[in-house]
Design a protein around this motif. Structure first.
Motif, PDB file in Angstrom:
ATOM      1  N   GLN A 192     135.674  23.762  94.730  1.00 67.31           N
ATOM      2  CA  GLN A 192     134.467  24.073  95.488  1.00 67.31           C
ATOM      3  C   GLN A 192     134.093  25.542  95.382  1.00 67.31           C
ATOM      4  N   ASN A 193     135.086  26.403  95.191  1.00 62.86           N
ATOM      5  CA  ASN A 193     134.783  27.822  95.037  1.00 62.86           C
ATOM      6  C   ASN A 193     134.241  28.075  93.638  1.00 62.86           C
ATOM      7  N   PRO A 194     133.101  28.764  93.514  1.00 60.68           N
ATOM      8  CA  PRO A 194     132.486  28.947  92.192  1.00 60.68           C
ATOM      9  C   PRO A 194     133.346  29.714  91.201  1.00 60.68           C
ATOM     10  N   ILE A 195     134.149  30.659  91.685  1.00 59.96           N
ATOM     11  CA  ILE A 195     135.011  31.415  90.789  1.00 59.96           C
ATOM     12  C   ILE A 195     136.038  30.500  90.131  1.00 59.96           C
ATOM     13  N   ASP A 196     136.623  29.601  90.912  1.00 52.46           N
ATOM     14  CA  ASP A 196     137.594  28.658  90.356  1.00 52.46           C
ATOM     15  C   ASP A 196     136.926  27.697  89.378  1.00 52.46           C
ATOM     16  N   ALA A 197     135.706  27.260  89.714  1.00 49.49           N
ATOM     17  CA  ALA A 197     134.984  26.360  88.811  1.00 49.49           C
ATOM     18  C   ALA A 197     134.659  27.057  87.498  1.00 49.49           C
ATOM     19  N   MET A 198     134.169  28.288  87.558  1.00 53.59           N
ATOM     20  CA  MET A 198     133.842  29.032  86.348  1.00 53.59           C
ATOM     21  C   MET A 198     135.099  29.308  85.520  1.00 53.59           C
ATOM     22  N   TYR A 199     136.198  29.611  86.174  1.00 54.61           N
ATOM     23  CA  TYR A 199     137.453  29.898  85.482  1.00 54.61           C
ATOM     24  C   TYR A 199     137.924  28.697  84.676  1.00 54.61           C
TER      25      TYR A 199
END
Length: 363
Positions: A192-199
């Motif tokens: 759900q966190n965008p940083i984790d998704a982008m990573y």
């Protein structure tokens, strides 16, 4: 006085997030178009952007881990391959084809054609049963389709090859955003966190786009004096610097887009996206010399009417008949991160806004 101050602060925050989104979204559009005038390797440029995004995401995750004192989510290989890979490949093709089209078409035609992605998003949302069918969707499709036809009709700067690329990118974009919604709604994945998704998305996006790069640009780039056969250091440093600027803009765009949705609502992103397209066309006409006749402007207005109708319908159905999309699990620990944190001391008057903030739609 507490309530007016609260609404004032929320309004200022929303305006600030929208302006931040505008800066990165409009900025990267004009920057990539300018860069493509002298650097004719859009797929290589996209690969550089993906690499920079991955490095910045990894550094941000590391900083957040040190600050929060708990490890970040790391998916298993099974979930990574079977659940993340489809979204990553669709995203890579969408971005790659969009950047590639800048070699052939104007910013105005690019902006207008990309707005047709709503049609494909609607189609795939119905296929994946993320959207409830209703008769007004036919009107939305007709308005957007007719507006796109009018915009390209007898256009003095029309290019078929670039138009097909952007249209294909819009089609793949429909798959991309539908799969992204499904991916981020699966609370068990913890993305759900965008940083984790982008990573997690960037490495697979790189692998998905790399074969297309080798086929179209590999040989040409290997013999280019701009990079691999450079004779002086200054042109090489200039190329790397300009590509890095684009990578920073790409990271800022992805982060600001997710941030706007998480801190306000998807409706805010949809409405701001409509005005962003208007601003982009006006800037393209004044700064880039894009020429549009009266029929083209009328087609753009018709297309915006269709998009606005779609946004209005989603607002109506979400408030009067319950949300048509699944909500994120509010018990997920990822929603307690600073990026997505919901203040626990809000009053009852903000409960409806919090529910709307948790809904991820397809724009």
């Amino acid at each position: 006085m507490a309530v007016p101050v609260q609404f004032l602060c929320r309004g200022i925050r929303t305006v600030g997030l929208v302006l931040l989104y505008y800066v990165f979204s409009i900025g990267i559009t004009f920057y990539n178009k300018w860069l493509m005038k002298g650097f004719h390797y859009p797929l290589f440029m996209t690969l550089v952007h993906l690499t920079i995004n991955f490095c910045l995401s990894a550094l941000t995750r590391r900083a957040m881990q040190c600050w929060m004192g708990k490890p970040r989510i790391v998916l298993s290989w099974t979930d990574y391959i079977y659940k993340v890979a489809p979204t990553a490949f669709a995203t890579a093709l969408d971005i790659g084809l969009s950047n590639w089209s800048f070699l052939f078409i104007t910013i105005s035609l690019y902006t207008m054609t990309k707005s047709s992605a709503v049609l494909f998003i609607l189609f795939f949302s119905l296929v994946f049963k993320l959207e409830e069918p209703n008769p007004f969707l036919i009107l939305v499709v007709l308005l957007i389709s007719s507006g796109l036809f009018m915009f390209t009709f007898k256009s003095t700067q029309f290019n078929l090859e670039g138009f097909v690329m952007v249209l294909l990118a819009s089609f793949i974009g429909g798959i991309r955003w539908t799969l992204t919604q499904v991916l981020m709604q699966k609370a068990e994945l913890g993305l759900q966190n965008p940083i984790d998704a982008m990573y997690h998305l960037q490495p697979l996006m790189f692998l998905g786009l790399f074969p297309l790069f080798l086929y179209n640009e590999g040989l040409s780039l290997s013999t280019s004096e701009k990079l691999f056969r450079v004779t002086e250091l200054s042109p090489l440093l200039y190329s790397l610097f300009t590509l890095s600027i684009g990578g920073l803009l790409a990271f800022g765009l992805g982060f600001s887009e997710f941030l706007l949705v998480s801190r306000t609502s998807s409706l805010t992103l949809s409405i701001s996206g409509i005005f962003k397209e208007v601003c982009t066309l006006l800037l393209a006409a004044s700064l880039m010399g894009d020429r549009m006749n009266a029929v083209n402007w009328l087609g753009f207005a018709v297309c915006l009417s269709g998009i606005s109708l779609h946004v209005g319908l989603k607002t109506y159905y979400s408030k009067n008949k319950g949300p048509s999309l699944r909500h994120l699990n509010t018990k997920s620990p990822e929603l307690e991160l600073p990026l997505l944190r919901q203040n626990g001391d809000k009053g009852d008057d903000s409960a409806a806004d919090e529910d709307e903030e948790q809904e991820i739609t397809l724009h």
